[in-house]
Write an enzyme that holds these catalytic residues in place. Sequence first.
Site, PDB file in Angstrom:
ATOM      1  N   LYS A   1      -0.841  -9.700   2.757  1.00 23.21           N
ATOM      2  CA  LYS A   1      -0.264  -9.327   4.184  1.00 23.21           C
ATOM      3  C   LYS A   1      -1.371  -8.551   4.667  1.00 23.21           C
ATOM      4  O   LYS A   1      -2.024  -7.421   4.042  1.00 23.21           O
ATOM      5  CB  LYS A   1       0.936  -8.402   3.688  1.00 23.21           C
ATOM      6  CG  LYS A   1       1.586  -7.602   5.004  1.00 23.21           C
ATOM      7  CD  LYS A   1       2.882  -7.273   4.631  1.00 23.21           C
ATOM      8  CE  LYS A   1       2.866  -5.869   4.067  1.00 23.21           C
ATOM      9  NZ  LYS A   1       2.161  -4.790   4.869  1.00 23.21           N
TER      10      LYS A   1
ATOM     11  N   GLU B   1       8.646  -3.947  11.236  1.00 20.25           N
ATOM     12  CA  GLU B   1       8.884  -2.966  10.758  1.00 20.25           C
ATOM     13  C   GLU B   1       9.203  -1.842  11.693  1.00 20.25           C
ATOM     14  O   GLU B   1       8.308  -1.564  12.639  1.00 20.25           O
ATOM     15  CB  GLU B   1       7.668  -2.178   9.722  1.00 20.25           C
ATOM     16  CG  GLU B   1       7.975  -0.814   9.322  1.00 20.25           C
ATOM     17  CD  GLU B   1       7.130  -0.269   8.166  1.00 20.25           C
ATOM     18  OE1 GLU B   1       6.383  -1.027   7.531  1.00 20.25           O
ATOM     19  OE2 GLU B   1       7.522   0.937   7.671  1.00 20.25           O
TER      20      GLU B   1
ATOM     21  N   GLU C   1      -1.643  -5.791   8.217  1.00 20.91           N
ATOM     22  CA  GLU C   1      -1.221  -4.846   9.387  1.00 20.91           C
ATOM     23  C   GLU C   1      -1.873  -4.915  10.489  1.00 20.91           C
ATOM     24  O   GLU C   1      -3.155  -5.182  10.728  1.00 20.91           O
ATOM     25  CB  GLU C   1      -0.903  -3.463   9.126  1.00 20.91           C
ATOM     26  CG  GLU C   1      -0.033  -3.155   7.836  1.00 20.91           C
ATOM     27  CD  GLU C   1       0.177  -1.599   7.922  1.00 20.91           C
ATOM     28  OE1 GLU C   1      -0.295  -0.731   8.897  1.00 20.91           O
ATOM     29  OE2 GLU C   1       0.667  -0.987   7.009  1.00 20.91           O
TER      30      GLU C   1
ATOM     31  N   ASP D   1       0.783  -1.431   0.006  1.00 20.10           N
ATOM     32  CA  ASP D   1      -0.105  -0.211  -0.073  1.00 20.10           C
ATOM     33  C   ASP D   1       0.958   1.216   0.061  1.00 20.10           C
ATOM     34  O   ASP D   1       0.313   2.394  -0.060  1.00 20.10           O
ATOM     35  CB  ASP D   1      -1.127   0.038   1.336  1.00 20.10           C
ATOM     36  CG  ASP D   1      -0.397  -0.011   2.589  1.00 20.10           C
ATOM     37  OD1 ASP D   1       0.873  -0.123   2.678  1.00 20.10           O
ATOM     38  OD2 ASP D   1      -1.223   0.215   3.542  1.00 20.10           O
TER      39      ASP D   1
ATOM     40  N   ASP E   1      -1.065  -6.616  -0.536  1.00 21.21           N
ATOM     41  CA  ASP E   1      -1.154  -5.905   0.802  1.00 21.21           C
ATOM     42  C   ASP E   1      -2.737  -5.452   0.862  1.00 21.21           C
ATOM     43  O   ASP E   1      -3.073  -4.944   0.098  1.00 21.21           O
ATOM     44  CB  ASP E   1      -0.450  -4.763   0.752  1.00 21.21           C
ATOM     45  CG  ASP E   1       0.138  -4.206   2.148  1.00 21.21           C
ATOM     46  OD1 ASP E   1      -0.192  -4.818   2.909  1.00 21.21           O
ATOM     47  OD2 ASP E   1       0.779  -3.197   2.096  1.00 21.21           O
TER      48      ASP E   1
HETATM   49  O1  KIV Z   1       3.349  -1.063   1.781  1.00 23.78           O
HETATM   50  C1  KIV Z   1       4.639  -1.568   1.786  1.00 23.78           C
HETATM   51  O2  KIV Z   1       5.582  -1.072   1.071  1.00 23.78           O
HETATM   52  C2  KIV Z   1       4.817  -2.188   3.257  1.00 23.78           C
HETATM   53  C3  KIV Z   1       6.304  -2.376   3.529  1.00 23.78           C
HETATM   54  C4  KIV Z   1       6.770  -1.393   4.113  1.00 23.78           C
HETATM   55  C5  KIV Z   1       6.711  -3.803   4.429  1.00 23.78           C
HETATM   56  O3  KIV Z   1       3.986  -2.511   3.833  1.00 23.78           O
END
Ligand code: KIV
Length: 285
Positions: A118, A187, A120, A50, A89
Amino acid sequence: MSKKPAKTVPFVRNSKRREGAIPLVMVTAYDAPSARAASEADVDLILVGDSVAMVVLGYDDTLQVTIDDMVHHTAAVARAKPNVVIVGDMPWMSFHVSIDESVRNAAKLVKAGAHCVKLEGGLKRIPVIEAILDAEIPVMGHIGLTPQSSNVMGGFRVQGQDVQAALEMIDEAKELEQAGCFALVLEGIPDRLGKAITDSINIPTIGIGAGADTDGQVLVYHDVIGLENRFKPKFVRRYGTAFEDQTLALTKYAQDVRKGAFPGPDEMYPTKDELNEALGLYGKQ
Ligand code: KIV
């Protein structure tokens, strides 16, 4: 010569450095040419992150992108058929409203070409993670500095700096492993905490600003190649000067057009004699 293992989710799941695995390499990519380059460079995973919001779409944070934006970019990456694991993401508000909606949104990324998603967050995301896993979609967790929580964190701040927060993060990592995540992004945390989490769990950790002891590293594509040249976070190493290179190429192009040096004879379609003669009349009018 031993054959390299296929880049799949199980391959990533088994890539623990303490068991002899080579560190995992993940980079973000958001379109077909960057996916092709990442594949040629033999990275293991592409994260269609994202972060596209900030490095491509010009927003100030990642909160502005939607699931449809992420589907659009995931599909572009997948069309390049990179030889990597593609991680889609899940953007802010795509997995916060209801479990059903979250599973459907994860499925949209898979239908667009992602092999896994993925998302968060820690403990409070476990029910949603379990539901997505139940739909046969592998999930990568992401803890520490989670940019989708930037308003709660008061900005993009290093996390886990005091003992209690660090210990809670170790527990959170264990819970995410227990819930079934196949890997974890760490992170923006102190390096020693990156190691402690990595040592405490059996799934691989992929760090960004989490020190040198994680099982892999991830960076944003535009940071690696130097296309993002405005701000360099502490954890970034630039390996190229893409912004300067492309500006120089465009400057030379503009100069050549303005002085009549482009296009040259080799950059034109030749005109046959008969047509040349006929068109010659026009120049005389
Ligand atoms: O969106 C992204 O680039 C991320 C990375 C920083 C892990 O989530």
